[in-house]
Structure formats: C-alpha cells, structure tokens
Design an enzyme around this catalytic site. Sequence first.
Site, PDB file in Angstrom:
ATOM      1  N   ASP A 160      97.814  11.726  59.289  1.00 32.38           N
ATOM      2  CA  ASP A 160      96.799  12.070  58.471  1.00 32.38           C
ATOM      3  C   ASP A 160      95.517  12.408  58.994  1.00 32.38           C
ATOM      4  OD1 ASP A 160      98.693  11.627  56.215  1.00 32.38           O
ATOM      5  OD2 ASP A 160      98.206   9.611  56.070  1.00 32.38           O
ATOM      6  N   ASP A 179      98.349  -0.874  53.144  1.00 30.88           N
ATOM      7  CA  ASP A 179      99.841  -0.644  52.932  1.00 30.88           C
ATOM      8  C   ASP A 179     100.925  -0.672  54.212  1.00 30.88           C
ATOM      9  OD1 ASP A 179      98.839   1.647  54.002  1.00 30.88           O
ATOM     10  OD2 ASP A 179      99.569   3.157  52.342  1.00 30.88           O
TER      11      ASP A 179
END
Length: 1596
Positions: free
Chosen positions: A421, A25
């Site tokens: 993350d 992505d």
Amino acid sequence: MGGAGYVAGIVTRTEEPHLTYIRTDVGGMYKWDGSKWNPLMDWVSYEDQGLLGVETLALDPKDPSRLYAVAARDDRSNGKTAFLRSTDYGETFEVIDVSHVWKAHGNGMGRVTGEKLVVDPGSSNVLYCGTRLDGLLKSTDYGSTWSKITSLNVTALAEDDPLPGYAWDGITDLFWRNGVSLVHPDPNSVDKGVAQRIFVGVSNFNGPSFFVSNDAGETWTEAAGGPAGFAPVRVAMRGTNELIVTFASAPGPWDVWGGGRAYRFTIDSGLWTQIISHEHGFGGVDVHPKNPDVIIMSSLAVYAQQGEPKQGEGEYVYRSEDGGNTWVNLMDNYTRSAYGDVEWINHGTSAGFSIHWGGCLKFDPSDYKKVWITSGNGIWRSTDIGASAVNWEFTVAGLEETVPLEAISIEGIPLISAVGDYDGMVHHDVTKYYRRHEPNLGTAHGLDVAGLDSNCQVRAGDEKIYYTLTGESGWIETEEFRGPQGEVAVSANCKSVLLTTAGVTYHTENFGTNWTRVSNLTALRAVADRVADNKFYAYENDGSFKVSVDGGLTFAEVSTLPSGGSEVVRAAPGIEGDVWVALKAGGLARTTDSGTSFELLAVADARTVGFGKAAEGRSYFAIYIWGKPTASSTMGVYRSIDEANSWERVNDDKHQYGGPNDGNFLIGDMNEFGTWFLATGGRGIAYGRLSSNMNTAPTPPSTPSSPDYTMGTVAMGGAGYVAGIVTRTEEPHLTYIRTDVGGMYKWDGSKWNPLMDWVSYEDQGLLGVETLALDPKDPSRLYAVAARDDRSNGKTAFLRSTDYGETFEVIDVSHVWKAHGNGMGRVTGEKLVVDPGSSNVLYCGTRLDGLLKSTDYGSTWSKITSLNVTALAEDDPLPGYAWDGITDLFWRNGVSLVHPDPNSVDKGVAQRIFVGVSNFNGPSFFVSNDAGETWTEAAGGPAGFAPVRVAMRGTNELIVTFASAPGPWDVWGGGRAYRFTIDSGLWTQIISHEHGFGGVDVHPKNPDVIIMSSLAVYAQQGEPKQGEGEYVYRSEDGGNTWVNLMDNYTRSAYGDVEWIKHGTTADYSIHWGGCLKFDPSDYKKVWITSGNGIWRSTDIGASAVNWEFTVAGLEETVPLEAISVEGISLISAVGDYDGMVHHDITKYYRRHEPNIKTTHGLDVAGLDTNCQVRAGDEKIYYTLTGESGWIETEEFRGPQGEVAVSANCKSVLLTTAGVTYHTENFGTNWTRVSNLTALRAVADRVADNKFYAYENDGSFKVSVDGGLTFAEVSTLPSGGSEVVRAAPGIEGDVWVALKAGGLARTTDSGTSFELLAVADARTVGFGKAAEGRSYFAIYIWGKPTASSTMGVYRSIDEANSWERVNDDKHQYGGPNDGNFLIGDMNEFGTWFLATGGRGIAYGRLSSNMNTAPTPPSTPSSPDYTMGTVAMGGAGYVAGIVTRTEEPHLTYIRTDVGGMYKWDGSKWNPLMDWVSYEDQGLLGVETLALDPKDPSRLYAVAARDDRSNGKTAFLRSTDYGETFEVIDVSHVWKAHGNGMGRVTGEKLVVDPGSSNVLYCGTRLDGLLKSTDYGSTWSKITSLNVTALAEDDPLPGS
C-alpha cells in the site's frame, strides 16, 4: 517508516487521562505514552502470527490495569482465535485459546465497527463479546470461559456478503460477515452488581439491527424504528438517557456505497431521531466528556476533497455544539501536519496521504481540545477540535504497521524496502522517517538492485513497473506492464530483468519495452547472481534447483533439494556461484558452484535466510536465518559469523513480531555488523541492533559508548544561573530551562534531565544557551540558539529538535549572527519564537544584527530590514566596567524579546508581532501588524528603561516588565511594569520600584492573577530573615494592587540538597530572578529562576508561600579543582559556591565552611591528607584536621590563586597573577619565588622539599628547597597544558599533558622524560589501579592516535594501551575552566571531569553503580533475577500511610516482613536489602511521610527477639528506593512484632518543618529530633513512661 497501516479502533478511559489504546487489523495493539505509541504484542510468535489481527478491545471501567482483546486472522495460524487478558496495563498478556468457542477475524470486513468486547460496568468479572458467526457471548470469570446468550438469536441476521460482486479466492464467510458490530452496557443501569440494560448492534442491512435487554441479557427486544437498509457502526452515550448511533449501508471500512445516517436514540421512550444523513456512511462518534452538547462524528469510506485549496482526500469530520441539531464539516477548512517529523505524509494529497477509513474517533482524555481519529494510514489527532480551522497531526510516532514485501541492504544504504500500500522507502538511518519511493506505486511487491551497479534498481507494483539507472531518483515507467504482484530480479550488470507474476516469469533486456516469456520455470521468484551478469537461480517447490546462464531466457535443472522449502534463495554479494536456499523443515542448503552441488547444513529449520556485514576479524558475511538450528531450539532470529558452523539467537521471546510473514525476508545490514531486518505481517520491518550500535544516529554524531560505563554528574545541587524557563500550558509535563554556561534541561516531574551532554570539546561554547523556543502547534519541536563569545571561537549554533530535546540537529549560523548565552541581558527574552500560525516560521532577535526570520524551520535565516534596531542597543549599559577580553557581544543585548500575538493569526501566520530592544535612552518597544512587513514604535512606555519580559493577558493586553539595565545584575536605576492595551496602543503603569522588574506571567485559567519578580535585588526576604535576594509580587485584580510574597515566606530543599539549608545570604537565596512561570502541571506552583538554580513555590496563593530549591538533576557548577584521596572520593573547588567533600558522589553535601565562594586553589598534602589548603578571591584557608577546623591565613596575596602543599605539609606555594609565593607558616609571611612564571606548581607526593612546574615555553623546572627557588632540568614541547600530575606515593614520578604535543612522563623528577605514544593530551590524572595491577589507572582527555575521537581515555598499563570510557552522548563540552580529569582513588574505573558549567561529570563502571554505602550492597550476579515465590499475602499488615496530595503514594508496614509501596497494580518490597545480621529490622513498628516533601519516608524498625533487639531509624529521600540506617538502640528500643503494633502511627513529621520529627516509644516516652532524625532527645515535660501497663493482657 511511520504508520502506513489501518488503525481500526481506539479505546480510552476518561478517568485516566493517559490511557489510550488502539487496535490494528494486522499489527497488534499499541498504547500511547504521551509522546509515542508503544507496541504491546511484539511477543507474538511465528506460529501465532494471526493474533496480530486484533478484532476488538476492552478496558475495565473499574480497574484501569485490566485490558482485554480478541485477536485472530482467518488467513493466518489456522484461524486461531485468542482472548487476551492483561492485568498490568498491557505489559503482559495471558493468551486463552477460544477457537473452539468462536472465530474472529481482525482483518475482516466490519473491523471498523465496535467495540464487540466490553466489560460490565458493574462487575469486573462479567464480560460480553459479540462475534461474527456465533452471536453474543458472555463470561462471568474474567474471560476464562464463555457461553452463548441464546436468548438473543442474531446469527442469521448478518448477511453473508454485504458487498455482492466481490469474489476473492480463499476469502471465507468469516471475512465478509461482521455479525455483532457493537455491545454497549448502560453504566447508568447498574443494579444487583451488573448493568441491567445492554444494547447490541448487528451488521444486518435488510432487517432488525439494534437490540436491547433490560434484565442483564435474560431477554431481548428489537429497538425498532432505526433507519432501514443500514446497520449500526458505533455508539456513544450522551447524558443518561440518550445514545448517538452511527449507521452505514455496509460494514466498512471501504466501499460503503449506499450512504449512511446518524440517529439519537432516547432510552426511556425508545424513540429514534435522525440527526444527520449523507450519501456516505457514518463511522466514529464521541460525546465531549464534560459538555454533552459537543458531539464529534466521522464519515466512513469517503474519498472527498479535504480543505480549500486541497489538503487531502478522504473522510469528513463533523462537529455539533448543540447536541446534534446542527453540524459543521471540519474538513472544509483544515490544515494538517506531521507530529514527530514523519516525512512521507507531507508529500501527497491523495487518500493514502490523508485521513481515510476513519471509522473511530475519540476525545483525547489528556486534553479534550484534541480528538483522535483512526485512518487507513495510521492515526491522526486534532490540535484544537473547537477551532474554526482545525489542524490534524499525523500522530504515528512508534506506530509501525506496514506489511513489508521485500528489502535490500547494500554498501552505503542500510535499507531499501518495498511494502504493501505505501511503496517503501530508502533508509540511510533506520531510526528516521523518509519519503516514500516516488513516483508512488501503492503496493510494491517486487524490488531488486543490480549486484555490480547499485544505481540500477527496479520496483514492481500492481499496476506499474519502474526502473532507474541513477539510484534513489530518476525513476522511469516501463512501456509495458505484465501483471500484478510481480517479483523482480535484476542481473549483476543491469543487462536483463526478470518479472514473475501469476506463476509466469518474463524476461526483458530493454526495461519492459519488450517482454519474453521464460521457459521451464514455475518458481515464485528468480534470483540474480550478484557477479555474473548472465546468471540467474530459482528453486521450485518440487525441490528442483534451476540455473539460467543466458540472462534468464531459459532455465535448466542442475540439482535436487528437499521439496516444499521456502522460495527464499540468496546469492552472496561479490562472489559468483555462492547461493543459499532456505528449505523450511528441510534445513539450509549452500552451493559455491552455482548449484552443481549443494551442502545441506546442520540446521533443523530455515524459513528464510539473508546476509549482513561480516563480524570484525571475519572475511565472510554474517548469515541470518529465521528458524531453528536444532530440533530443540526455539524458533527465532539466529546469526552465524562462521558460515553456519555455529549459531547464536539474536532476538528474544518478547520480540518475535509474529515471525517472517508476507515478505518472508530476514536480511542483515551490509554497513553495520549485527543489525538485522525482518519482514513482519503488520508490524513494519522489525530490526535488531547490537546495543553498542544504538548511539550511532547521525544527529548529533555519536559513537558507541563503552559498554561498562554509566555517566552522570556529581551531586552538588544547582549552583549556577538558570536564565530562562519555557513551558507549554497544553502539555502539563513540558518544562524546559536554559542556563548561561550549562546547556538546557527538561523537567520530568521529579528531576531535571540534561539535554546537551553531547556537546563536544570543540563546541563547548554551545553550553551557553541564549534563548529557547517551543512550537505552539507541535510539542515535540524544541529550538535554541547557543553560543559563548569566549569559547569555541564564538561559534553560534541554531539547535533544532523534533523529539522533545532527545536529539538535536546543530546548524552553524555564525556567518549570519553571533549570540552569547553568558552575556548581559541573558535574563531577558525570549529572543527566539515560533509563529503560532505556522510551525515553519521562526523569529530570532539578536545582539548586534536586529531581527531575523526563517521560513524553513530554522534552516536558513534572513534579516528583517524594515525593523532597524541595530543602532538602538547601547554598547555598554553598565558604564565604568572594563574587563579584559569582554566584547560588545557581552555588553550589548540588542533585541530583548519577540512576541507574536497568537490571536492575530491570519493567512497562516501571526500578523501582529511585538519586539523589545535593550535601548535605555530611546525607543525600545515596536509592533508590526502585517507579519513583519512594516513596524512602528509602541510609544508611551517608560523613559530610561527597556523591556525585560512580556506576558499576554487575555486577547487585548500585554504585561511588560522594564528595567534600567539588561541584568541579571547591577540594575541600579530601578524599574517599572506596564499594562499595554493592544487595540488602543495605551501604556498604563501598574507598579514601580527602585529595583528592576524581571519575570512576569499570567495565570493560564484566571487572567486576574499575575505574578512578577524583581531583578537584581539583594533585599531581606522574610521576617525573621530567611534569605537575601529578589522580591516576588502577586496581584489578584489584574495588576491594580500587589502583594510582596517575600515579606512572609519559608523555604526548603526539594530532594535533600544539603548545602542550601545552611545560609541566608544571596547565594543561598532566590536572586537574579529574571524569569518566572506558572508550573503547567499544577497552577498553584510557580517556577522562578535564580543565580543558584531554580526554585518552585508549593502554593503561590498561600498567605505564607514556601519556596523549594528544586534542582534535582540540575548541576551547573563551574569546577576549578578536584582531588581524590584514599578514604574520600572527591574534594572539589568550584566557582561561586566553594566546593564540597563527597564521600558518596550521588549524595548532596554542605559547601566548604567557612565559605569563600569562588575557590580557585585546592591541594592536599601527599603524606598527610588532614593538611589541606583552599584559596579564594579574597581569602585563603588551611586546616590540619581534615574536613573541618579551617583557619584563615593572616595575609592574603591575591585572587584566582593556585596552591600546592608539600608532601608533609611543611610549605605552601600560591600562584596569583603570574607570580608565585612561598610560605612555611600558612601565610603569616610570604616570600616571592624566583625563576618561575608557570601558572601553577605541583608538589611531589612523597619528597617534602620537592615541587615541579611546566612553563609555556616547554621548560620543566624543579625545586628541591621546598619551593623557594626553581631550576630548569628538562625541555619538553612548548604550548602544552599547565596540568602536571605527581603520582601518589612515588617520588619523582610525574606526568605532563602537552596538548597536541602528547603526554610525557618522568620517573627521575624531570631529569629525563619519555614522550609516550599519545597524539593529544589536554589533561591527565590518576585513579585507583585495576585489579591485578600495581600501578594507578591513568586518565586523559585527548586522543591516543590522530584518528581517535577526542574524549576520556583510560589506561591500566602505564599508557601502553588505551580504552575510551566516555561516549559521544557524554562529552560535557570537555575539560573546561578547571581543566582536570582525575580518577577516584577508592574505586577503580571512576573518573571525574571538569566541565564549563555542567558540574563535575563522572563515569563509573556499571558494576559500581549499586555500591552506595547506605544500605550496603554489592552487585547482583548479572545473570540473575530475584524475587519471592507467589503465595499471596499471608502475613499481618499492621499499618498504612498515604498522602492525599500524591494519589499514587501508599505505603504499608508489616510486623515481620518490612515495608511495601503500592505502584497501582502491585506491592513493591522496600527492604529486601536487610542483611542476615539485621534481620530484626523487618519488623517495622511505625512509618511516617513528610507532609511537605513526598520523597521523604521514615520508619522505626526492630524486633526484640532478633538481631539482639537492634532498633534502627530508617531514612529515605527517594520514596523508599534506598534507606539510610541509623542505629538508635542506645536511645530507645522498638518491637515491630509486639502487642499494640496495630496502633499508631508513633512516628510523625512536623507539618511546619520537615526537619522536626516526633516518635513515641514503648518504654521511653516521647522523643523529638530537629535534624531529620539524625539525633533524638526525650521530651521530659511529658512524663508518660509509667502510664503504659507492663502487661495489658493478664493471664497470657
């Protein structure tokens, strides 16, 4: 780092097993190469960084080279949307801006669905693309232009916000709305060149969501009847009449609250049938390509417990074996591991460490037992999807998708990072994987290290802040948290910390117990001075530069800079007040007085700036910017080593990575000059390293190679013992071999690649590899035990590789046990194995210490005391031998084999383990049924024999070979082979013979087919005799009956290894054949080891089996002497296989003939190179005519003789058993030399009566009477090397290598010596002088200084200065038995080194590597790339030659343009080397391929109107890469551009014998060659010369 980003889609091609692509992505596309993921989009520029968000991928079903994608991010690059088109498998892309047609968003909701982009299965030019806001589009010109399909109006159907309640600033409809989720043309509906039936899914959760067209998109209908409240995610075809469609209540990849369904859609009836439902969504689906009853499916956006006990938290994966009627959740009972040692994934069980967001899965086309599944942290692959307990491997080697947010380099630590993350890591080696920062924060925005105390570190996440005062560990959470997305700055001495969050900065002096808001500061971040503890800096967007001098409590403006710059401010380490500011288009500013004044530097654009280690000889740091030094520069990474006065670009357009992104950093490594780190937007932390630094990884230790050198080994061809083979059935291209003195090799499909050239001089014994093991669960893990008892003080090492043998960790286990890779029984095995149930558990059998076990991947070992076999192995299985210095470790083989039963795995390990022991007078085979806790003898085997090797047949049988001695030689007492039935414990003899039995293997697909080899037989092979050596047996009925394949066989040499063709004795044949294996890449082929290398059958099932001597790349001679003279690069003497004369060291030649096998002595007269002498263990030969005309001496004086020939060939000295003899009539009479005990004497290269010798006591002696008597003339340090070198052409110029005593030189025949400034010289030699130099190049193996690394050094100035010309990857164990290092007297810079089992190693200047004599060539300008202007064909192709067995071998010939070879995507010219004088050779009249050897290509080339009609026979042994040009004009004339050039082929190779060729001619009838085309004769029995008409076209 390892993955750590979302892989959103997978595209495979069933017909192409190695074509697997993924899209991410934020990080672009990748392609799998079988061992790692290769990025395809590092070319993306800073301006186009949004293209790294890939929304959809497509492969052309008809043309595998065509790859397409749609790429965009709505929040980058102004939302630019591009259609990417590649015609070369993704190597390059054409970028077509389609923003004016539609907009995509690769990081938007629904990115998990798909694929939106497809190629019509009927026409490659037709593509469809679903969009988020603009419905369905179509292109009929390969994607160049697009038009909307207005008949399908789905724009209004896709909800604006499928996740109500979310409100994110800046997030547009393009993020929320997924629109068309998938497009699927039915390949079974192709008619009129296109698919007529097309299915389209739409992310509409409150109405119609699945549509079908049956007329190629002209009209559409809803496929009604699917589940209400859900929309399709993915689709898979099952058979020809069914789709399996997954549905979810939101587009994913997260927060799919409303559950999901999966349906079977029957195409002809239009009926939907629910096959599974759950409270979670369903995502990926695939149908087994060979068995449509097997379906796999994944959930979507589940965070459920995986495994019991808990292994992870994330998706379910379901398997159905009955077409979808029933399902099994594979995550109830599963394990997981990390492929390629990705460290961080092993240290957690939350979703971030597990398979989650798993919206796409695909069967791996290279192995249908394996399944790929996408995840929010990368991609995983199952080892066997059909197993009861499926193991998932985190398979992210090469895949780096972190979003870096901050990075720091300090002395001692190259890189500390903070990433989105996944926390970040501390990297001590940027090529290795590490654990995440712990405790985990998730996204870590802020990171800083105190300038004067690197143990003081702070990192800030979205929910917590941690600090430490002890470096990498000891992290403590702050008491108070002040807000997410925080940037931190730590004062120089760790007194205060600033935290900037949501535009507000806070100050603390007690690590967050109390925070105080800072006044007068709105900057996005503050920066601490790296020296002054109270000082901080900040740049505001309005251009104001502010400073705090009270520890960050208050800031005051001190200067004004251009506004709108970057927020990146860098304070120089160790220098107070030295600060640099990146001002974007405002350039780059620097202050050295804490901001009171600034210098605006001559830089056009600086987006970010950072420091790195200074260049050698420079006192200030290297400066790095992402920007442009001048307005006309290309945006990129630039480095300055002179404080920004000049700049050099240090990246290129292939490596832009989208430029600095979220983290906006570019810094240098503070430990390694030239290395830089760049923050990308989804490709992890990009780095650049100087090529000279790329070999500095710590395992094994290495230093930069000389940039000018290429290293390898001289082409001889095997000529050493291959003792074992290890393969992996599931990996067709994984075959490894071990040798007894030359290390390990790996087969790459065409040659053997050495894996242990890094072995050092001190550790040379490690080249004796006793045993090998592959991990059955992880193909990247390779292990070995290596040692020689007679080298390196017997050091024994356990070698561990996690990258397929590219690098090894060396663990010294000498204190635990001793091995001997060159000992008796080295043919048995394997002693080392990995437990098939647990990769961390290994077993190793030893010679003297029984059976050992490791539970930590071999780091530590313990003895299994319950199996007491130490006393069973006989001390001396060959009584009567007595060799000085040979120990028990040589004779005693101990444990011969270990075999865990893979069918007995329970509780994670194999419960049943078999062990064989080389005990010939008692118990020799044992079994444990409780993972090694207890053992029993498997009684009933043959008495007087011990096991050699074992193979599993089915699940309940072993085939075990036995011999009366451990081998590989003198197995006098015969042998047996038995079938052992596991459940009953019964032994059944299946074959016996007077010879031993060695290798055994069972066909992986047909257990009735068994192959077996004898051991230590010297029997005739073939009738008439083809060779002398082993028998090879084949059974096709499970071992009940056997055929000896060597009764009727042929043999050949793969890759033109010349010497093997010229003899039929054992050393030219398969012998010592103790191991054989089916080739996992082709089960018709079988590998077998041999004392001269390794052989492979072409078809083991044939009635007459051909064996190929397959040793390309394998060099295992033990060199004993070498000489280079003008006109001949290398004359060698080697153990067992004589040696050769090499005119080109890259080509194979015949052995010296007549053969004398081991050749210890070799010399050439200094003034007459035709006078040569070589001495073996039984004979001595001399010649006066150069390479031929060898004559045996009348008298032989003893073995292991060293020889010296006087300059004019008058006298010869022979030293054997410590005594030197003299002859002046080539051995008719020998006279013992007086006053000499040296191991060798050396002749002066000019004075015919003069010889020299160095004695171990340091005395240097000279003979002036032709070697009859010696007298001491000087004293040198004692204990030196026996290597004395007399300089060619200069009387009295002699060099002596004195080991740690250094290097000595005399120019007056030893009367006086100069001790040169060299710390250690183990050997010395001469080579051709450098250009402009009058004296030879000098080479030593040693160390110029005490601190130097031991290696090959070259001096071009008579030892005044030295340059290292090997590297730590190419040490070859240093000079060994032959102890020589010499230079090539014909080519400056080339050196030759005696190894202990890797042949003759060489180094060549890279500029010399293209100078092989055929075809003639010279190095190209290093700055030039050459080719031909693209026009496209436009000439006559007259012939095509293919090879059915080799799908990628297609050649064409042209009438005026030479030959070409097809590589799958383009034609590659093979004859651009043709010279001006030989231009006529570009007319190729005929072509031929060898039916037995695909590497051999032949042609006849000529044009009657060019080059005086010269006709040449062209011969290639490397698939047309190079050609030998043989002028045959005196035999016949050809004309490649003549009439009839379309006919043919005139030239052919006999299908029975590769050496036999036939060639038809225009005027001279039919010709024949029996020596591969070297010479030709006319076949007079066929008289067709008169039949061909002179002019078949009258009137022309």
